[in-house]
Design a protein around this motif. Sequence first.
Motif, mmCIF file in Angstrom:
data_model
loop_
_atom_site.group_PDB
_atom_site.id
_atom_site.type_symbol
_atom_site.label_atom_id
_atom_site.label_comp_id
_atom_site.label_asym_id
_atom_site.label_seq_id
_atom_site.Cartn_x
_atom_site.Cartn_y
_atom_site.Cartn_z
ATOM 1 N N ARG A 34 -36.238 23.738 17.512
ATOM 2 C CA ARG A 34 -35.308 24.319 18.730
ATOM 3 C C ARG A 34 -35.248 23.186 19.833
ATOM 4 N NH1 ARG A 34 -38.496 28.699 17.156
ATOM 5 N NH2 ARG A 34 -40.002 28.020 18.336
ATOM 6 N N LEU A 35 -34.735 22.307 19.612
ATOM 7 C CA LEU A 35 -34.510 20.964 20.426
ATOM 8 C C LEU A 35 -33.125 21.091 20.845
ATOM 9 C CD1 LEU A 35 -36.342 17.949 19.266
ATOM 10 C CD2 LEU A 35 -37.388 19.737 20.680
ATOM 11 N N GLU A 36 -32.565 20.890 22.017
ATOM 12 C CA GLU A 36 -31.477 20.708 22.558
ATOM 13 C C GLU A 36 -31.311 19.254 22.835
ATOM 14 O OE1 GLU A 36 -29.441 22.877 25.521
ATOM 15 O OE2 GLU A 36 -30.205 24.773 25.075
ATOM 16 N N VAL A 37 -30.470 18.582 22.064
ATOM 17 C CA VAL A 37 -30.503 16.964 22.360
ATOM 18 C C VAL A 37 -28.775 16.465 22.561
ATOM 19 C CG1 VAL A 37 -30.591 14.898 21.091
ATOM 20 C CG2 VAL A 37 -32.118 16.821 20.377
ATOM 21 N N TYR A 38 -28.605 16.046 23.798
ATOM 22 C CA TYR A 38 -27.718 15.485 24.437
ATOM 23 C C TYR A 38 -27.607 14.030 24.193
ATOM 24 C CZ TYR A 38 -27.026 20.130 26.403
ATOM 25 O OH TYR A 38 -27.047 21.631 26.328
ATOM 26 N N LEU A 39 -26.876 13.412 23.288
ATOM 27 C CA LEU A 39 -26.958 12.023 22.867
ATOM 28 C C LEU A 39 -25.905 11.235 22.730
ATOM 29 C CD1 LEU A 39 -29.241 10.626 21.081
ATOM 30 C CD2 LEU A 39 -28.074 11.676 18.937
ATOM 31 N N LEU A 40 -25.953 9.952 22.996
ATOM 32 C CA LEU A 40 -25.335 8.842 22.607
ATOM 33 C C LEU A 40 -26.015 8.131 21.614
ATOM 34 C CD1 LEU A 40 -22.753 6.536 24.440
ATOM 35 C CD2 LEU A 40 -24.749 5.532 23.178
ATOM 36 N N CYS A 41 -25.696 8.072 20.327
ATOM 37 C CA CYS A 41 -26.074 7.173 19.336
ATOM 38 C C CYS A 41 -25.138 6.334 18.638
ATOM 39 C CB CYS A 41 -26.648 8.178 18.402
ATOM 40 S SG CYS A 41 -27.762 7.517 17.162
ATOM 41 N N GLN A 42 -25.528 5.116 18.469
ATOM 42 C CA GLN A 42 -24.535 3.983 17.793
ATOM 43 C C GLN A 42 -24.519 4.161 16.298
ATOM 44 O OE1 GLN A 42 -23.601 1.050 20.540
ATOM 45 N NE2 GLN A 42 -23.684 3.224 20.941
ATOM 46 N N THR A 43 -25.656 5.076 15.554
ATOM 47 C CA THR A 43 -25.487 4.994 14.230
ATOM 48 C C THR A 43 -25.691 6.594 14.074
ATOM 49 O OG1 THR A 43 -27.746 4.728 14.182
ATOM 50 C CG2 THR A 43 -26.553 2.754 13.853
ATOM 51 N N GLN A 44 -25.794 7.078 12.816
ATOM 52 C CA GLN A 44 -25.809 8.366 12.426
ATOM 53 C C GLN A 44 -27.122 9.018 12.729
ATOM 54 O OE1 GLN A 44 -25.295 9.338 8.283
ATOM 55 N NE2 GLN A 44 -24.345 11.144 8.500
ATOM 56 N N PRO A 45 -27.344 10.236 13.634
ATOM 57 C CA PRO A 45 -28.482 10.662 13.928
ATOM 58 C C PRO A 45 -29.059 11.487 12.585
ATOM 59 C CG PRO A 45 -26.971 11.257 15.561
ATOM 60 C CD PRO A 45 -26.129 10.559 14.551
ATOM 61 N N ILE A 46 -30.273 11.512 12.582
ATOM 62 C CA ILE A 46 -31.057 11.951 11.492
ATOM 63 C C ILE A 46 -32.023 12.849 11.655
ATOM 64 C CG2 ILE A 46 -32.254 11.513 9.546
ATOM 65 C CD1 ILE A 46 -31.338 8.598 9.040
ATOM 66 N N ILE A 47 -31.951 14.197 11.186
ATOM 67 C CA ILE A 47 -33.042 15.084 11.342
ATOM 68 C C ILE A 47 -33.670 15.335 9.936
ATOM 69 C CG2 ILE A 47 -31.906 16.273 13.036
ATOM 70 C CD1 ILE A 47 -31.037 18.507 11.295
ATOM 71 N N GLU A 48 -35.109 15.405 10.049
ATOM 72 C CA GLU A 48 -36.194 15.686 8.958
ATOM 73 C C GLU A 48 -36.916 16.845 8.914
ATOM 74 O OE1 GLU A 48 -39.041 13.006 6.231
ATOM 75 O OE2 GLU A 48 -37.980 12.350 7.921
ATOM 76 N N ALA A 49 -37.079 17.670 8.256
ATOM 77 C CA ALA A 49 -37.993 18.825 8.142
ATOM 78 C C ALA A 49 -37.967 19.473 9.730
ATOM 79 C CB ALA A 49 -39.569 18.502 8.007
ATOM 80 N N SER A 50 -36.785 19.691 10.227
ATOM 81 C CA SER A 50 -36.368 20.312 11.655
ATOM 82 C C SER A 50 -35.098 21.575 11.540
ATOM 83 C CB SER A 50 -35.951 19.307 12.561
ATOM 84 O OG SER A 50 -36.580 18.294 12.817
ATOM 85 N N SER A 51 -35.553 22.353 12.438
ATOM 86 C CA SER A 51 -34.568 23.503 12.141
ATOM 87 C C SER A 51 -34.203 24.110 13.967
ATOM 88 C CB SER A 51 -35.439 24.649 11.637
ATOM 89 O OG SER A 51 -36.496 25.129 12.225
ATOM 90 N N LYS A 52 -32.999 24.614 13.841
ATOM 91 C CA LYS A 52 -32.788 25.437 15.049
ATOM 92 C C LYS A 52 -32.553 24.369 16.191
ATOM 93 C CE LYS A 52 -34.807 29.926 14.561
ATOM 94 N NZ LYS A 52 -35.389 29.695 13.223
ATOM 95 N N MET A 53 -31.919 23.126 15.588
ATOM 96 C CA MET A 53 -31.694 22.029 16.408
ATOM 97 C C MET A 53 -30.066 22.047 16.887
ATOM 98 S SD MET A 53 -34.226 19.910 16.122
ATOM 99 C CE MET A 53 -33.848 18.405 16.559
#
Length: 342
Positions: free
Chosen positions: A120-139
């Motif tokens: 349950r994170l809200e992430v407002y992002l600028l990322c130069q590469t591909q963002p990665i989530i691992e073992a994370s949910s409700k993102m």
Amino acid sequence: MGCVQSSGREEAAGKVEEPPKAYSWDRKDKVDPADFTLEGLRGEEAGRVPGSINGQQFIIQNCQSSQIFLLDHINTITIDDCSDCTIFIGPTTGSVFVRDCQECVVVGACGQFRTRDCCRLEVYLLCQTQPIIEASSKMKFGCFQAFYPQLKDHFSKASLSVFNNNWSNVYDFTPVDGETNWSTITQPSALPHAFPLPRSQLLASVGLSVEEESSVVPYTLGSPQYHGQEAALVILFHDNDQHHKATTFIAALRSQVVDCRIQHSREVKMEAVDAVRVFQGSEHKAAVSQGPVIALLCLGTGVHQACTTLARDMGAYVTPDSSIGLRQIDSFFSYASMSMTM
């Protein structure tokens, strides 16, 4: 003999011992890790103002119900074991790694972004590469939007492009069959509602805003498909005024096209062979050899005509309003996607 011995003793007594040589690496200021760590906050507001981090590594850990503002450029940052926090992260050259966090709102710009064991994170992002989530949910992921007077300079010092944003191209390292661990936020009004600004005099004096209208990063819709909508891909070739031209172009386009939306923005280096494949000809080989190009995929009613008119004064390229143009759009973003992994 006695005279000789006396002379030797006098010479020894007259010698001045030279101090040890001092090298540049010995004169470096000592870094106190406490200056670059926020730990154990409980219901507090804390942060750093411009010039206080200055490209160092930073750590945030074990914080609850707190508001954190890092208003400077950073090398890398780790965020561990935080809950119910709002966290602003200034331009970060390397990675932002978030671990074991929940119920947080994170606003950040970085070279790489990764989460592990988060929920349950809200992430407002600028990322130069591909963002990665691992073992994370409700993102939930949205586009970075922010301004303070030094922010543009901080992007430059962190070697990040405000036009190269892959925020919505999330890779789930541990997908679950039948479930979706992440979704997108495509309303620019969402961030101002979710993210309270600093209240303390020192942090508030920096002048942080998270409104779309003032953001130094163009607001983009991200991954949703553009097919079936009127679209134009605008390519601005490299010169000393390229970034200013791109910003001016977006502002002018939005004033002319009421429902204008920027689907994607990219800044990438193209080789001559790539230009031939994308543009389906050799006309732009020399232009791409000058440096990275900025690409804006624009949507809206009448957007192609508006882009064509504006681009004429800037020496920019606009894809044709035809099936050829759609193929060029697909070809460019296929190349841009591959270039992220190279």
